[in-house]
Design an enzyme around this catalytic site. Structure first.
Site, PDB file in Angstrom:
ATOM      1  N   CYS A  68     -19.636  -5.326  -5.306  1.00  0.00           N
ATOM      2  CA  CYS A  68     -20.272  -4.181  -5.549  1.00  0.00           C
ATOM      3  C   CYS A  68     -21.103  -4.221  -6.654  1.00  0.00           C
ATOM      4  CB  CYS A  68     -19.823  -2.861  -5.179  1.00  0.00           C
ATOM      5  SG  CYS A  68     -19.318  -3.009  -3.474  1.00  0.00           S
TER       6      CYS A  68
ATOM      7  N   ASP B   4       0.196  -3.000   7.260  1.00  0.00           N
ATOM      8  CA  ASP B   4      -0.643  -4.224   7.290  1.00  0.00           C
ATOM      9  C   ASP B   4      -1.731  -4.319   8.371  1.00  0.00           C
ATOM     10  OD1 ASP B   4       1.443  -4.855   9.537  1.00  0.00           O
ATOM     11  OD2 ASP B   4      -0.056  -6.357   9.594  1.00  0.00           O
TER      12      ASP B   4
ATOM     13  N   CYS C 101     -17.981   2.116  -5.255  1.00  0.00           N
ATOM     14  CA  CYS C 101     -16.912   0.947  -5.523  1.00  0.00           C
ATOM     15  C   CYS C 101     -17.122   0.077  -6.683  1.00  0.00           C
ATOM     16  CB  CYS C 101     -17.037  -0.198  -4.227  1.00  0.00           C
ATOM     17  SG  CYS C 101     -15.756  -1.298  -4.211  1.00  0.00           S
TER      18      CYS C 101
ATOM     19  N   HIS D 108     -14.796  -7.050  -1.198  1.00  0.00           N
ATOM     20  CA  HIS D 108     -15.042  -5.934  -1.182  1.00  0.00           C
ATOM     21  C   HIS D 108     -13.965  -4.891  -0.131  1.00  0.00           C
ATOM     22  CE1 HIS D 108     -16.689  -1.792  -0.702  1.00  0.00           C
ATOM     23  NE2 HIS D 108     -16.696  -2.096   0.753  1.00  0.00           N
TER      24      HIS D 108
ATOM     25  N   ASP E 271       6.589 -11.720   9.187  1.00  0.00           N
ATOM     26  CA  ASP E 271       6.985 -11.202  10.403  1.00  0.00           C
ATOM     27  C   ASP E 271       7.730 -11.924  11.091  1.00  0.00           C
ATOM     28  OD1 ASP E 271       5.264 -13.035  11.124  1.00  0.00           O
ATOM     29  OD2 ASP E 271       3.799 -11.924  12.172  1.00  0.00           O
TER      30      ASP E 271
ATOM     31  N   CYS F 211     -15.826  -3.057  -7.217  1.00  0.00           N
ATOM     32  CA  CYS F 211     -15.140  -4.528  -6.889  1.00  0.00           C
ATOM     33  C   CYS F 211     -16.315  -5.585  -7.396  1.00  0.00           C
ATOM     34  CB  CYS F 211     -14.797  -4.864  -5.686  1.00  0.00           C
ATOM     35  SG  CYS F 211     -16.479  -5.115  -4.517  1.00  0.00           S
TER      36      CYS F 211
HETATM   37 ZN   LIG Z   1     -16.846  -3.174  -3.251  1.00  0.00          ZN
END
Ligand SMILES: [Zn+2]
Length: 392
Positions: free
Chosen positions: A327, A284, A322, A353, A91, A324
């Site tokens: 998880c 963003d 999920c 996560h 930015d 990830c």
């Molecule tokens: Zn997750």
């Protein structure tokens, strides 16, 4: 120029595209995790890349004050300094300077401000914002614009928007000097500017508050200057959500279809889907990372607050849909315990996560657009994420 944007498919106003930059390609619509100080808080770059982040954002204000843009240029630019070889966007530093309230004075020339770190005085002009980002060497640099608070009067918004247009023209003129001369030579009044990335693109920013005609005027004037992409700034600052969506819709419509459109600082998972539907390509926001550190998890079934007593003996994952690391390895009960115990690992696991959820949402959005089923995806997504949204 090694920067290119190609729209690959569209579904209504939503579109899938590819941004090509000197540090690789980004599939759009894209979400950019915020790496304020050259790091996305509580996350390793390795995990960001594994989660599917193709581009991250750095904050010029913070990097300019510490460790300094010249020090970073001497390290070969921001990519090399932080060890992230994928695309980076910076930015202009304007947003943080404007947030300093009593510690800054705005004139036509630029913004004078006092550092929040040590009180030292600095002058951020449009040209200086370009110079600093040239030294940082991001793939996408933003022009310096004035960020107004909400609500602001029409008169103040018009005046500020017109100043932002003049600043945008000065930013473009500075970048053009760099491109023409391959770096400015030091002179009596001019510090030497190291160009860390010869292929850096520059985006203009549309302002104009919540006034449709001012937004249109700003968009037309900014497009007339000519940038590689266009951002919509000054939203997600407290205006009602429907107003934000209508400003995004009206503004995106008057921006050129062959350039990327970036909505700055938004938003919630719902905002991503709703604004993709209105033609936005890039986002963003600090929400997934900041909220993770406060124990709020975004899931496919709505937001959950891991602090809640009801999770004390919940052996299930934060989000059953999920994949990830968090998880697939840990329970809500464990995440709650870590958060209450003040363990740093809580912030790391929660952030991993939340970013996975955001990045996966973008991937699903792109797939739905390619299949031409974005509208049904959108309805289903909004139904499911709102299911638990009152868990506080
Ligand atoms: Zn997750």
């Amino acid at each position: 120029m090694s920067f290119r944007f190609t729209v690959r498919s569209t579904d209504g106003s939503a579109r899938v595209g590819t941004l090509e930059t000197p540090h690789g390609a980004v599939q759009t619509p894209a979400f950019m995790p915020v790496g304020t100080q050259g790091a996305v808080k509580a996350t390793l770059h390795r995990d960001l890349a594994d989660s599917g982040a193709e581009i991250i954002l750095g904050n010029t204000y913070h990097l300019f004050l510490r460790p300094g843009d010249e020090l970073i240029a001497r390290r070969g630019g921001l990519h090399r300094f932080i060890g992230w070889e994928r695309p980076l966007l910076t930015d202009s530093g304007g947003f943080q300077v404007f947030s300093l309230a009593e510690r800054r004075v705005i004139t036509e020339e630029g913004a004078e401000f006092q550092s929040h770190l040590d009180g030292s005085r600095h002058h951020l002009t449009p040209e200086r914002a370009v110079d600093i980002q040239a030294r940082l060497g991001s793939d996408i640099a933003m022009v310096l614009d004035e960020c107004l608070a909400y609500p602001s009067t029409r008169e103040a918004t018009a005046e500020s928007m017109q100043r932002s247009v003049r600043w945008a023209a000065r930013c473009r003129a500075r970048l053009t000097e760099f491109r023409d001369s391959a770096g400015l030579k030091a002179g009596p009044t001019l510090p030497a500017v190291t160009i860390s990335n010869g292929g850096q693109a520059q985006f203009g920013i549309v302002q104009g508050g919540v006034f449709p005609d001012l937004r249109r005027e700003s968009a037309e004037a900014t497009v007339a200057i000519g940038f590689e992409g266009y951002a919509i700034g000054g939203l997600s600052v407290g205006e009602p959500i429907d107003l934000m969506y209508s400003v995004v819709e009206d503004t995106a419509r008057v921006l050129p279809a062959d350039r990327p459109r970036y909505l700055m600082g938004a938003g919630t998972p719902e905002d991503l889907v709703e604004c993709v539907a209105r033609g936005i390509d890039m986002f963003d926001c600090v929400l997934p990372t900041r909220n993770a550190r406060n124990g709020q998890l975004f899931t496919s079934r709505g937001r959950i607050n891991i602090k809640n007593a009801k999770y004390a003996e919940d052996d299930g994952p934060a989000d059953p849909d999920c994949h990830c690391y968090t998880c697939t390895h840990h329970s809500r009960a464990y995440l709650r315990h870590l958060h209450l115990a003040g363990e740093m690992t809580a912030g790391a696991l929660n952030t991993l996560h939340n970013l996975a959820f955001y990045l996966d949402t973008m991937k699903r959005i792109r797939e739905a657009i390619k299949l031409g089923i974005f509208d049904s995806f959108r309805q289903e997504f909004l139904r499911s994420v709102s299911r638990l949204s009152h868990d506080s």
